[in-house]
Motif scaffolding. Structure first.
Motif, PDB file in Angstrom:
ATOM      1  N   PHE A  92       0.838  -1.196   0.000  1.00 12.31           N
ATOM      2  CA  PHE A  92       0.000   0.000   0.000  1.00 12.31           C
ATOM      3  C   PHE A  92       0.872   1.245   0.000  1.00 12.31           C
ATOM      4  N   GLY A  93       1.686   1.391  -1.031  1.00 10.26           N
ATOM      5  CA  GLY A  93       2.525   2.579  -1.166  1.00 10.26           C
ATOM      6  C   GLY A  93       3.414   2.788   0.035  1.00 10.26           C
ATOM      7  N   ASN A  94       3.478   4.017   0.530  1.00 10.69           N
ATOM      8  CA  ASN A  94       4.324   4.336   1.672  1.00 10.69           C
ATOM      9  C   ASN A  94       3.685   3.970   3.004  1.00 10.69           C
ATOM     10  N   LEU A  95       2.376   3.665   2.959  1.00 13.02           N
ATOM     11  CA  LEU A  95       1.687   3.358   4.206  1.00 13.02           C
ATOM     12  C   LEU A  95       2.047   1.970   4.709  1.00 13.02           C
ATOM     13  N   ILE A  96       1.923   0.977   3.831  1.00 12.73           N
ATOM     14  CA  ILE A  96       2.258  -0.401   4.202  1.00 12.73           C
ATOM     15  C   ILE A  96       3.087  -0.986   3.072  1.00 12.73           C
ATOM     16  N   LYS A  97       4.350  -1.234   3.312  1.00 12.10           N
ATOM     17  CA  LYS A  97       5.223  -1.726   2.253  1.00 12.10           C
ATOM     18  C   LYS A  97       5.123  -3.232   2.081  1.00 12.10           C
ATOM     19  N   SER A  98       4.605  -3.907   3.081  1.00 10.27           N
ATOM     20  CA  SER A  98       4.385  -5.344   2.964  1.00 10.27           C
ATOM     21  C   SER A  98       3.225  -5.717   3.870  1.00 10.27           C
ATOM     22  N   GLY A  99       2.754  -6.933   3.711  1.00  8.22           N
ATOM     23  CA  GLY A  99       1.622  -7.372   4.508  1.00  8.22           C
ATOM     24  C   GLY A  99       1.987  -7.593   5.964  1.00  8.22           C
ATOM     25  N   LEU A 100       0.955  -7.625   6.804  1.00  8.60           N
ATOM     26  CA  LEU A 100       1.172  -7.890   8.220  1.00  8.60           C
ATOM     27  C   LEU A 100       1.548  -9.347   8.439  1.00  8.60           C
ATOM     28  N   HIS A 101       1.127 -10.212   7.520  1.00  8.20           N
ATOM     29  CA  HIS A 101       1.424 -11.643   7.588  1.00  8.20           C
ATOM     30  C   HIS A 101       1.733 -12.137   6.179  1.00  8.20           C
ATOM     31  N   THR A 102       2.328 -13.316   6.109  1.00  5.52           N
ATOM     32  CA  THR A 102       2.544 -13.971   4.820  1.00  5.52           C
ATOM     33  C   THR A 102       1.872 -15.336   4.847  1.00  5.52           C
ATOM     34  N   ILE A 103       1.064 -15.600   3.844  1.00  8.91           N
ATOM     35  CA  ILE A 103       0.418 -16.904   3.718  1.00  8.91           C
ATOM     36  C   ILE A 103       0.934 -17.574   2.452  1.00  8.91           C
ATOM     37  N   ALA A 104       0.706 -18.877   2.330  1.00  6.92           N
ATOM     38  CA  ALA A 104       1.270 -19.624   1.204  1.00  6.92           C
ATOM     39  C   ALA A 104       0.245 -20.563   0.596  1.00  6.92           C
ATOM     40  N   ILE A 105       0.217 -20.579  -0.741  1.00  7.99           N
ATOM     41  CA  ILE A 105      -0.625 -21.524  -1.470  1.00  7.99           C
ATOM     42  C   ILE A 105       0.205 -22.131  -2.594  1.00  7.99           C
ATOM     43  N   ALA A 106      -0.263 -23.246  -3.135  1.00  5.49           N
ATOM     44  CA  ALA A 106       0.447 -23.926  -4.221  1.00  5.49           C
ATOM     45  C   ALA A 106      -0.426 -23.939  -5.464  1.00  5.49           C
ATOM     46  N   LEU A 107       0.208 -23.780  -6.624  1.00  9.75           N
ATOM     47  CA  LEU A 107      -0.497 -23.839  -7.904  1.00  9.75           C
ATOM     48  C   LEU A 107       0.041 -25.031  -8.678  1.00  9.75           C
ATOM     49  N   ALA A 108      -0.747 -26.100  -8.748  1.00  6.98           N
ATOM     50  CA  ALA A 108      -0.317 -27.332  -9.404  1.00  6.98           C
ATOM     51  C   ALA A 108      -0.788 -27.366 -10.846  1.00  6.98           C
ATOM     52  N   LEU A 109       0.131 -27.680 -11.769  1.00  4.81           N
ATOM     53  CA  LEU A 109      -0.178 -27.811 -13.194  1.00  4.81           C
ATOM     54  C   LEU A 109      -0.847 -26.560 -13.758  1.00  4.81           C
ATOM     55  N   GLY A 110      -0.621 -25.434 -13.108  1.00  6.07           N
ATOM     56  CA  GLY A 110      -1.176 -24.183 -13.605  1.00  6.07           C
ATOM     57  C   GLY A 110      -2.679 -24.096 -13.541  1.00  6.07           C
ATOM     58  N   GLU A 111      -3.313 -24.980 -12.743  1.00  5.54           N
ATOM     59  CA  GLU A 111      -4.778 -24.987 -12.780  1.00  5.54           C
ATOM     60  C   GLU A 111      -5.456 -25.261 -11.444  1.00  5.54           C
ATOM     61  N   HIS A 112      -4.720 -25.721 -10.437  1.00  5.27           N
ATOM     62  CA  HIS A 112      -5.373 -26.056  -9.166  1.00  5.27           C
ATOM     63  C   HIS A 112      -4.563 -25.527  -7.992  1.00  5.27           C
TER      64      HIS A 112
END
Length: 212
Positions: free
Chosen positions: A182-202
């Protein structure tokens, strides 16, 4: 004297038969190519799975399977938000929704993240319209009312709505980071979450491996 030709005629080649033979050969080659691709697919899948498993191990992550349907992105994000304790309540003022509550079951959690993604895009059209090929109202309606699968724009909307960074582990094992930014207000998220993209479709959710 010159060579005589029976009945004075020269036999002409049958062009139709030649065309049919050529088409049959092309069809046979296409079939063989398709069969080879089908035979190679399990190997490609296994190679991808190996690369992704290595990426999980390095980051101390465990894959949580999400039902394979058009809601998988939203369900994977919802699982991350719930399993990390962030919760499904977005961190922006949702004008277009009267209320948002935690769903009764895990399988219904995607409905909340769908609504949040649609609301955020609707309320911040300038961030998304340049990337759309249709009116933003139609795009938002598709997110809100159908089972259409989501992609990068929806991940970005959810990252901003929940103030999180999203790591998307690809089939190659590489990570695409979608930042809240969010520009100069928030340069990164408060948390980091993770997801996986398998075969470009799921999409699947990636939870932190529990210590014994």
């Amino acid at each position: 004297m010159g060579k005589s030709v029976t009945n004075g005629n020269v036999k002409k080649p049958n062009r139709q038969k030649a065309r049919l033979a050529r088409r049959a050969a092309e069809q046979e080659a296409a079939t063989a190519h398709a069969e080879k691709e089908a035979a190679d697919l399990p190997n490609l899948r296994e190679q991808e799975r190996k690369s992704m498993r290595n990426a999980y191990t390095i980051r101390d992550l465990t894959e949580h399977e999400i039902r394979s349907d058009g809601h998988c992105l939203y369900a994977a994000i919802a699982d991350q938000l719930q399993s990390t304790g962030i919760g499904l309540k977005p961190r922006f003022d949702v004008h277009s929704l009267s209320s948002l509550s935690e769903p009764a079951s895990e399988n219904a959690a995607y409905s909340v993240t769908r609504q949040v993604a649609a609301a955020y895009i609707s309320q911040n059209p300038n961030d998304f319209e340049p990337f759309l090929e249709e009116p933003i109202q139609d795009y938002v309606k598709t997110i809100r009312e159908t089972g259409e699968w989501g992609g990068h724009l929806e991940i970005l909307a959810l990252a901003k709505a929940y103030r999180v960074d999203v790591n998307v582990i690809q089939g190659s094992g590489k990570v695409e980071k979608v930042e809240c930014a969010f520009g100069n207000l928030i340069k990164s998220g408060l948390h980091t979450i993770a997801i996986a993209l398998a075969l470009g479709e799921h999409y699947n959710s990636l939870r932190k491996t529990k210590l014994p």
